[in-house]
Design an enzyme around this catalytic site. Structure first.
Site, PDB file in Angstrom:
ATOM      1  N   LYS A  80       3.701 -12.386  28.271  1.00 31.74           N
ATOM      2  CA  LYS A  80       4.630 -10.645  28.315  1.00 31.74           C
ATOM      3  C   LYS A  80       4.563 -10.019  29.727  1.00 31.74           C
ATOM      4  O   LYS A  80       3.191  -9.912  29.427  1.00 31.74           O
ATOM      5  CB  LYS A  80       5.118 -10.527  27.274  1.00 31.74           C
ATOM      6  CG  LYS A  80       6.226  -9.439  27.254  1.00 31.74           C
ATOM      7  CD  LYS A  80       6.156  -9.127  25.337  1.00 31.74           C
ATOM      8  CE  LYS A  80       7.358  -7.631  25.542  1.00 31.74           C
ATOM      9  NZ  LYS A  80       7.231  -7.300  23.793  1.00 31.74           N
ATOM     10  N   SER A 155      11.942  -8.266  21.518  1.00 26.48           N
ATOM     11  CA  SER A 155      11.642  -7.565  22.970  1.00 26.48           C
ATOM     12  C   SER A 155      10.835  -8.581  23.466  1.00 26.48           C
ATOM     13  O   SER A 155      11.541  -8.928  24.663  1.00 26.48           O
ATOM     14  CB  SER A 155      11.214  -5.996  23.371  1.00 26.48           C
ATOM     15  OG  SER A 155       9.571  -6.283  22.599  1.00 26.48           O
ATOM     16  N   SER A 179       9.193  -7.506  17.687  1.00 27.71           N
ATOM     17  CA  SER A 179       9.328  -8.414  19.419  1.00 27.71           C
ATOM     18  C   SER A 179       8.549  -9.360  19.431  1.00 27.71           C
ATOM     19  O   SER A 179       8.798 -10.380  20.496  1.00 27.71           O
ATOM     20  CB  SER A 179       8.850  -7.190  20.170  1.00 27.71           C
ATOM     21  OG  SER A 179      10.015  -6.431  20.404  1.00 27.71           O
TER      22      SER A 179
HETATM   23  N1  GLN Z   1      13.367  -3.779  18.346  1.00 20.48           N
HETATM   24  C1  GLN Z   1      12.651  -2.753  18.360  1.00 20.48           C
HETATM   25  C2  GLN Z   1      12.320  -1.880  19.117  1.00 20.48           C
HETATM   26  O1  GLN Z   1      14.011  -2.012  19.723  1.00 20.48           O
HETATM   27  C3  GLN Z   1      11.165  -3.586  18.275  1.00 20.48           C
HETATM   28  C4  GLN Z   1      10.623  -3.471  19.142  1.00 20.48           C
HETATM   29  C5  GLN Z   1       9.543  -3.945  19.548  1.00 20.48           C
HETATM   30  O2  GLN Z   1       8.708  -4.524  19.015  1.00 20.48           O
HETATM   31  N2  GLN Z   1       8.980  -3.917  20.024  1.00 20.48           N
HETATM   32  O3  GLN Z   1      11.782  -0.817  18.970  1.00 20.48           O
END
Ligand code: GLN
Length: 497
Positions: A80, A155, A179
């Site tokens: 990532k 994400s 995420s």
């Molecule tokens: N979808 C969640 C957010 O937008 C979690 C994102 C994540 O785990 N980085 O914050």
């Protein structure tokens, strides 16, 4: 015959160790696959061919010299783009870091390289990991390999789509509110969020520091355990990292789960404003029935404060983000707006042009929550509620070994379906966010499909219990036969190539 790119890491290791294939051949297969499908899937924002081949040749040289190799030596990795890589652009999929070249490797990258893992490229993500679909990437979204018109989740969507589309053998994601697990569920692969403090965050670009964790996204549970063995453990450069050595995450794989106590928290199946899709619920209930047939003792339970997780998260995460992202001011890192008359205009123009809409929304929410006079009402209150959420879990784990729920309330949704409605986007995470609030480990494992799209089974365990969590996940995976092939037969869209 299985293509080399479609192998799990442990299967590829067996072939490498027996010298039936070389690390270079394996890497060739992965890059050929990327060349064939990534135009459609867009898992990667950058490829690292030259360094990857040099690393593969080094593994082959050791094999030729008769040296024994470790379980991850020569295994191609999708990384990532939120983890720093020496001399290799690390953007967080933000314009503001578009040209940022870190002078050092993140701890996780260091450890993976030391284990012989070969990063093949950096994967797409929502900008600064804020999002659930990769649509917030400054470089365009990734696509779900099961249906290219749908999101891969986020994400860590690029890492999950790379696993779903066989564009690497293992992947790394990060999880602040889901995420790793939600995109793994959407792409029909395995995703593990470790206990907060199990894996060093050194060199991870910070979103919400009290919640962020790094973990594996893989094609099966054994691979997740092997990656954990490589990345977990103490690191003095991250003060929140547990100083004790990490246990062997493969230690309990294959042990039977007779007598294991499994709790089913009703709040993670239905909550005000969200319904778990009937097809998702059916797949998860069938998985729970299978755990019971394997000897687990299943009982419904309650996490009374779990329903406050989302509002609490949307105070704490933006507050920490607004503070963490203050460092992007055009002075030290990345993008600087051209033509500004003075320093203040330079900074405001830089941030205005450099950040996307969702990141700006979070910075504003967070700055407001932390502002003088509001701190007690918002951040302090949220921290108190967070403690109540954690206590619910601690109490549940006095009775249960693991808890189960769906990973997400639905399967992957169409691209564009939620971009204009942040609340709908946020509601995706009702099952995963409580886990980050509590700091416990959790894993998503494929448990069948809802009309041809993969469903994830979400298993949770008490702090530091990764080996037990992986044991249950592995027992389920082996018994269910939801290997990726089986899910694939349920209807993956064939990607050209
Ligand atoms: N979808 C969640 C957010 O937008 C979690 C994102 C994540 O785990 N980085 O914050």
């Amino acid at each position: 015959m299985t293509h080399l790119y479609a192998l799990t890491a442990h299967a590829a290791h067996a072939l490498l160790a027996r010298k039936e294939i070389s690390a270079r051949e394996l890497l060739d297969a992965v890059y050929a696959r990327i060349d064939a499908v990534d135009g459609a899937v867009h898992s990667y924002v950058l490829l690292m061919r030259e360094a990857a081949y040099a690393a593969a040749d080094a593994v082959d040289a050791r094999l030729a010299a008769g040296e024994a190799i470790g379980p991850l030596d020569g295994i191609p990795l999708a990384l990532k783009d939120i983890l720093c890589t020496t001399g290799v652009r690390t953007t967080c999929c933000s314009r503001i870091l578009e040209n940022f070249i870190p002078p050092y490797d993140a701890a996780v990258v260091e450890r993976l390289r030391a284990a012989g893992v070969i990063p093949v490229g950096k994967t797409n993500m929502d900008e600064f990991a804020m999002g659930s679909s990769t649509e917030n990437s400054a470089f365009g979204p990734s696509h779900n390999p099961w249906d290219l018109a749908r999101v891969p989740g986020g994400s860590s969507g690029g890492s999950a789509s790379a696993m779903g589309a066989d564009e690497a053998l293992i992947a790394i994601g990060t999880d602040t509110g889901g995420s790793i697990r939600q995109p793994a569920a959407y792409c029909g692969v395995v995703g593990l969020k470790p206990t907060y403090g199990r894996v060093s965050r050194y060199g991870l670009i910070a979103f919400a520091s009290s919640l962020d964790q790094i973990g594996p996204i893989t094609k099966d549970v054994r691979d997740a355990a092997l990656v954990m063995n490589a990345i977990a453990g103490p690191d003095p450069r991250d003060s929140t990292c547990l100083p004790e050595p990490a246990p062997d995450c493969t230690a309990l794989l294959g042990r039977d789960i007779t007598g294991m106590r499994v709790g089913v928290p009703r709040e993670l199946f239905s909550q005000e404003g969200v319904t778990v899709a009937p097809g998702v619920e059916a797949a998860v209930r069938a998985a729970i029935a299978l755990l019971e047939r394997l000897g687990a003792v299943v009982e419904e339970c309650s996490l009374p404060h779990a329903r406050f997780s989302l509002p609490t998260y949307y105070i704490i995460a933006p507050a920490e983000a607004s503070s963490n992202l203050a460092r992007y001011d055009g002075v030290e890192f990345g993008y600087r707006a051209p033509g500004a008359r003075d320093t203040v205009t330079m900074m405001t123009d830089t941030r205005d042009q450099g950040f996307g809409a969702e990141v700006k929304r979070r910075i504003m929410l967070g700055t407001y929550a932390l502002s003088s006079g509001f701190y007690d009402a918002f951040y302090l209150k949220a921290s108190q509620v967070r403690t109540l959420i954690r206590r619910d879990f601690e109490q549940a784990f006095e009775t249960f070994d693991v808890l189960v729920s769906p990973t997400a309330p639905t399967v992957a949704f169409p691209l564009g379906a939620k971009v204009d409605d942040p609340i709908q986007m946020y509601l995706n995470d009702i099952c995963t966010i409580p886990i980050n609030m509590a700091g416990i480990p959790a894993i998503s494992v494929p448990c069948g499909d809802d009309r041809g799209l993969p469903v994830g089974l979400h298993l949770m365990a008490a702090h530091w219990q990764e080996p037990k969590l992986l044991q249950v996940a592995h027992a389920y995976e082996q018994a269910a036969g939801w290997t990726r092939k089986a899910v694939e037969e349920a209807g993956r869209v064939t990607i050209a190539g």
